[in-house]
Write a protein that holds these residues in place. Sequence first.
Motif, PDB file in Angstrom:
ATOM      1  N   ALA A 166       8.017  33.422  90.894  1.00 20.51           N
ATOM      2  CA  ALA A 166       9.288  34.337  91.045  1.00 20.51           C
ATOM      3  C   ALA A 166       8.739  35.314  91.982  1.00 20.51           C
ATOM      4  O   ALA A 166       8.178  36.337  91.567  1.00 20.51           O
ATOM      5  N   CYS A 167       9.422  35.455  92.965  1.00 14.73           N
ATOM      6  CA  CYS A 167       8.937  36.439  94.247  1.00 14.73           C
ATOM      7  C   CYS A 167       9.982  37.550  94.424  1.00 14.73           C
ATOM      8  O   CYS A 167      11.312  37.395  94.092  1.00 14.73           O
ATOM      9  N   GLN A 168       9.679  38.714  94.825  1.00 17.19           N
ATOM     10  CA  GLN A 168      10.695  39.786  94.827  1.00 17.19           C
ATOM     11  C   GLN A 168      11.686  39.753  95.780  1.00 17.19           C
ATOM     12  O   GLN A 168      12.656  40.438  95.880  1.00 17.19           O
ATOM     13  N   ASP A 169      11.346  38.939  96.817  1.00 15.21           N
ATOM     14  CA  ASP A 169      12.380  38.637  98.091  1.00 15.21           C
ATOM     15  C   ASP A 169      13.662  38.024  97.631  1.00 15.21           C
ATOM     16  O   ASP A 169      14.017  37.193  98.397  1.00 15.21           O
ATOM     17  N   ARG A 170      14.183  37.761  96.261  1.00 12.15           N
ATOM     18  CA  ARG A 170      15.065  36.982  95.730  1.00 12.15           C
ATOM     19  C   ARG A 170      14.847  35.338  96.012  1.00 12.15           C
ATOM     20  O   ARG A 170      15.985  34.582  96.418  1.00 12.15           O
ATOM     21  N   VAL A 171      13.721  35.103  95.695  1.00 14.88           N
ATOM     22  CA  VAL A 171      13.289  33.372  96.062  1.00 14.88           C
ATOM     23  C   VAL A 171      12.633  33.340  95.013  1.00 14.88           C
ATOM     24  O   VAL A 171      11.460  33.676  94.473  1.00 14.88           O
ATOM     25  N   LEU A 172      12.909  31.669  94.358  1.00 18.86           N
ATOM     26  CA  LEU A 172      11.849  31.110  93.793  1.00 18.86           C
ATOM     27  C   LEU A 172      11.104  30.099  94.673  1.00 18.86           C
ATOM     28  O   LEU A 172      11.756  29.332  95.163  1.00 18.86           O
ATOM     29  N   ARG A 173       9.713  30.080  94.488  1.00 16.63           N
ATOM     30  CA  ARG A 173       8.975  29.357  95.546  1.00 16.63           C
ATOM     31  C   ARG A 173       8.532  28.065  94.608  1.00 16.63           C
ATOM     32  O   ARG A 173       7.640  28.260  93.858  1.00 16.63           O
ATOM     33  N   VAL A 174       8.669  27.067  95.060  1.00 12.37           N
ATOM     34  CA  VAL A 174       8.141  25.888  94.403  1.00 12.37           C
ATOM     35  C   VAL A 174       6.885  25.312  95.103  1.00 12.37           C
ATOM     36  O   VAL A 174       7.110  25.035  96.236  1.00 12.37           O
ATOM     37  N   LEU A 175       5.821  25.140  94.498  1.00 13.79           N
ATOM     38  CA  LEU A 175       4.699  24.773  95.347  1.00 13.79           C
ATOM     39  C   LEU A 175       4.331  23.214  94.979  1.00 13.79           C
ATOM     40  O   LEU A 175       4.489  22.799  93.805  1.00 13.79           O
ATOM     41  N   GLN A 176       3.753  22.857  95.783  1.00 13.79           N
ATOM     42  CA  GLN A 176       2.995  21.357  95.814  1.00 13.79           C
ATOM     43  C   GLN A 176       1.639  21.522  96.062  1.00 13.79           C
ATOM     44  O   GLN A 176       1.251  21.551  97.414  1.00 13.79           O
ATOM     45  N   ARG A 177       0.688  21.731  95.214  1.00  9.35           N
ATOM     46  CA  ARG A 177      -0.700  22.033  95.499  1.00  9.35           C
ATOM     47  C   ARG A 177      -1.018  23.307  96.009  1.00  9.35           C
ATOM     48  O   ARG A 177      -0.076  24.602  95.717  1.00  9.35           O
ATOM     49  N   SER A 178      -1.380  23.458  97.250  1.00  8.83           N
ATOM     50  CA  SER A 178      -1.336  24.680  97.870  1.00  8.83           C
ATOM     51  C   SER A 178      -0.547  25.112  98.916  1.00  8.83           C
ATOM     52  O   SER A 178      -0.534  25.883  99.864  1.00  8.83           O
ATOM     53  N   GLU A 179       0.628  24.080  99.070  1.00  9.10           N
ATOM     54  CA  GLU A 179       1.335  24.340 100.056  1.00  9.10           C
ATOM     55  C   GLU A 179       2.818  24.489  99.469  1.00  9.10           C
ATOM     56  O   GLU A 179       3.251  24.423  98.256  1.00  9.10           O
ATOM     57  N   LEU A 180       3.891  25.199 100.236  1.00 10.72           N
ATOM     58  CA  LEU A 180       4.995  25.328  99.815  1.00 10.72           C
ATOM     59  C   LEU A 180       6.009  24.301 100.053  1.00 10.72           C
ATOM     60  O   LEU A 180       6.131  23.823 101.233  1.00 10.72           O
ATOM     61  N   ALA A 181       6.528  23.830  98.697  1.00 16.69           N
ATOM     62  CA  ALA A 181       7.147  22.525  99.006  1.00 16.69           C
ATOM     63  C   ALA A 181       8.720  22.984  99.586  1.00 16.69           C
ATOM     64  O   ALA A 181       9.450  22.422 100.485  1.00 16.69           O
ATOM     65  N   TYR A 182       9.450  23.982  98.903  1.00 18.01           N
ATOM     66  CA  TYR A 182      10.608  24.478  99.234  1.00 18.01           C
ATOM     67  C   TYR A 182      10.771  25.773  98.375  1.00 18.01           C
ATOM     68  O   TYR A 182       9.987  26.060  97.543  1.00 18.01           O
ATOM     69  N   ASP A 183      11.993  26.413  98.866  1.00 22.55           N
ATOM     70  CA  ASP A 183      12.376  27.805  98.062  1.00 22.55           C
ATOM     71  C   ASP A 183      13.636  27.801  97.531  1.00 22.55           C
ATOM     72  O   ASP A 183      14.703  26.945  98.038  1.00 22.55           O
ATOM     73  N   ILE A 184      13.932  28.571  96.411  1.00 23.62           N
ATOM     74  CA  ILE A 184      15.455  28.589  95.827  1.00 23.62           C
ATOM     75  C   ILE A 184      15.756  29.888  95.972  1.00 23.62           C
ATOM     76  O   ILE A 184      15.188  30.816  95.477  1.00 23.62           O
ATOM     77  N   LYS A 185      16.988  30.049  96.583  1.00 25.11           N
ATOM     78  CA  LYS A 185      17.659  31.393  96.788  1.00 25.11           C
ATOM     79  C   LYS A 185      18.252  31.905  95.444  1.00 25.11           C
ATOM     80  O   LYS A 185      19.182  31.027  94.965  1.00 25.11           O
ATOM     81  N   VAL A 186      17.911  33.103  95.056  1.00 28.52           N
ATOM     82  CA  VAL A 186      18.743  33.228  93.957  1.00 28.52           C
ATOM     83  C   VAL A 186      19.313  34.853  94.213  1.00 28.52           C
ATOM     84  O   VAL A 186      18.843  35.355  95.068  1.00 28.52           O
ATOM     85  N   PRO A 187      20.227  35.190  93.352  1.00 25.34           N
ATOM     86  CA  PRO A 187      21.140  36.253  93.633  1.00 25.34           C
ATOM     87  C   PRO A 187      20.456  37.526  93.365  1.00 25.34           C
ATOM     88  O   PRO A 187      21.062  38.646  94.024  1.00 25.34           O
TER      89      PRO A 187
END
Length: 713
Positions: A166-187
């Motif tokens: 859960a990141c401060q820039d209104r994004v949930l970051r989903v990881l795959q090991r040490s890489e970013l798989a994708y992010d989810i924008k939240v309100p």
Amino acid sequence: MEIYLNQVDYIQVGATSQKTMRLLPRLGKKATQKVAIADHDGIVTCFVMKRGEAVLVLKTLPWQKISRLDLGGAAGTPQEKIFVCSGSRIRGFTKKGKQFLTFEVNLARDINAMHVLGANLFVCASYIYNHYCDCKDQDYYLSGDKINDITCLSSENLTRFVPVLACQDRVLRVLQRSELAYDIKVPGPPSVLELYNKDGGELAKEILYGTTDGQIGLVEIGESSAATKWEIDNDKKKGGILCIDTYDIIGDGVNDILVGRDDGTVEVYGFDNSSEPALRFEHVLSESVTSIQGGCVGKESYDEVLTATYTGWVTGLTTELQKGELGPGDEVRISKETQSKVEALRVELEQLQAQVLQGRQLYYQTFQPTIFIVPNFSINDTFTLCQDDASYSLTLEVQAGIDNLLLQSDVPIELLDVDKDFVVVSLSECDSEPNGSFLLATCRCMAYTTRLKIKVRTIEGQYGTLQAYVTPRLQPRTCKVRQYQIKPLSLHQRTHSIDQERPMNRLSLVGQFSFAEIHSWVGLCLPEVPDKTPAGANITFYFHNTFLSTQLEATYCKGEGHFKSDNISTISILSDVLSKEATKRRINLNILHDINDDSVSQTLKIIHPKLEYQLLLAKKVQLIDALKELQVQEGNADFLIPEYRSILDDSTILLEEYKKHSAHLERLYGMITDLFIDKFQFKGRNVKTKVSSLLGILDNYDLNSLLDFFNEA
């Protein structure tokens, strides 16, 4: 289906951080559960309720401030081992108090989020995520913004761990090991994450999140994308979310959602026939709720919602009817035994107060004031921008209780709202020239309170510092100062995208500056910009003005910066501040402006409904006294036209609205005036002599006349 829960206090420890209380697993279906809680004194306490009394099972020695607590254990066994993190160190305890783990993580910053899963340990410190397995480093990730919380999906259906940040820039970051798989924008900026039903739901893919602006949502994590299943808006303007849990407190076989907020609100959301939750219970505590759990603590067979507050109170909201509580059709009956206990407690309290008074007098007589030990106290404070009314909310929480608060600002700000029920506000006249103060306000608390909330509104273009001097109810008297930066574009807020079809004004900067330098300049101008320089060669941020709904796009890299906005005044403020910062560092800038005249009419049309409403409100308020006088003379208001009768009927509401937004009209006038001056300043013309004519048009407001004046000037 509504539920009724009764409050009962169990124990108080030291001040607590977010997510530092957990319930250990039950030993049987009807057994009560042990409670593990950690505080700022570094003490881990575990207790169980027996015959209405809290019995300590574990209490460690004081250590560093504990920022998180989680439960773990080997796969397939009860999760009853206690893990806590302090600074950059993690310790593990058995339920009997034996310490079996001390692990120092290789992070430069203190740990602020942690998740334990078998032999796997997931920790976050500011922007950094680390995964350890059996205390050996596995994965590492550097986030683009501060990480507030972490959870991890794991089940037989999943071939790997799926950490979610859960990141401060209104994004949930989903990881795959040490890489970013994708992010989810939240309100909103997410502040807390929890696995739905404690295991991710039926498919082990669902995660609950809560935001700092009070919104709740459920997302389903997929292989390459996520789906939002539902969201709950914060329509009633409650506090931000600090903790979430799931537990069947209603007893219908479906887990309910338990929510704790930073304004002390505890909520229970249940499910009927619909797939979205509905509010079933609400209770307000006097302090922010840092942890929440559902279980059975006080008495066997009685479920409850257990909460921990900032000052360390562990409180239960239980389904058991307490003694002295009213049931349906019951009368209050207090037994002689209860009366004698109350009387004994009252006598004991009076004796303790007398002992404290004697001890204090002896202390003052024995020691000289020069060797008084200044009491140390912690302050839990937030300074956040509220999108709904474009105001800043300053919340201060002190464990010892607040005696008084002094606010001082070196920039013009408007003090909007303070809880008048137990706070007396005194405003002092300020002379900005000798001491640089535009606001001096003293808030004296007439009743004991540990939490104070104040709302202020800033003016864009005016930037400086707001200082809060907090004096608690401690002896000897002491005070702590907190400072909050008011930024030039203080009413702007981060967003995920903007409307590119609007007419835009452009500002371009070219010079010998580094990526880190221009990033720090942008951070000085705008809120919600990460402190750390983003990874990569360039970055793009989007913002919207919470008061006017205008937009801003900022794109910059080493040696270049490009800014687009549909408001000329935003471009003007950016140009002034960025050029000043470059001048301080003796950096030559090549500044280019591209002004779109169509953006002026666009901005005036955005302001139009707000200005029209405030002018109409002011006219109605001016008529109230005259209409009341006519009503007294005639004996009734039947002779008035419906419009005037409506003003009389709503006079109280109108006066409150006008008082609440007394400076709104003046502020809108100022924005239109700045827009007028900035438009022609970019064209190399000084039109300050025509401001009086502009104000005359605003007093007899008509949108077409105003547009014509801007075009003809």
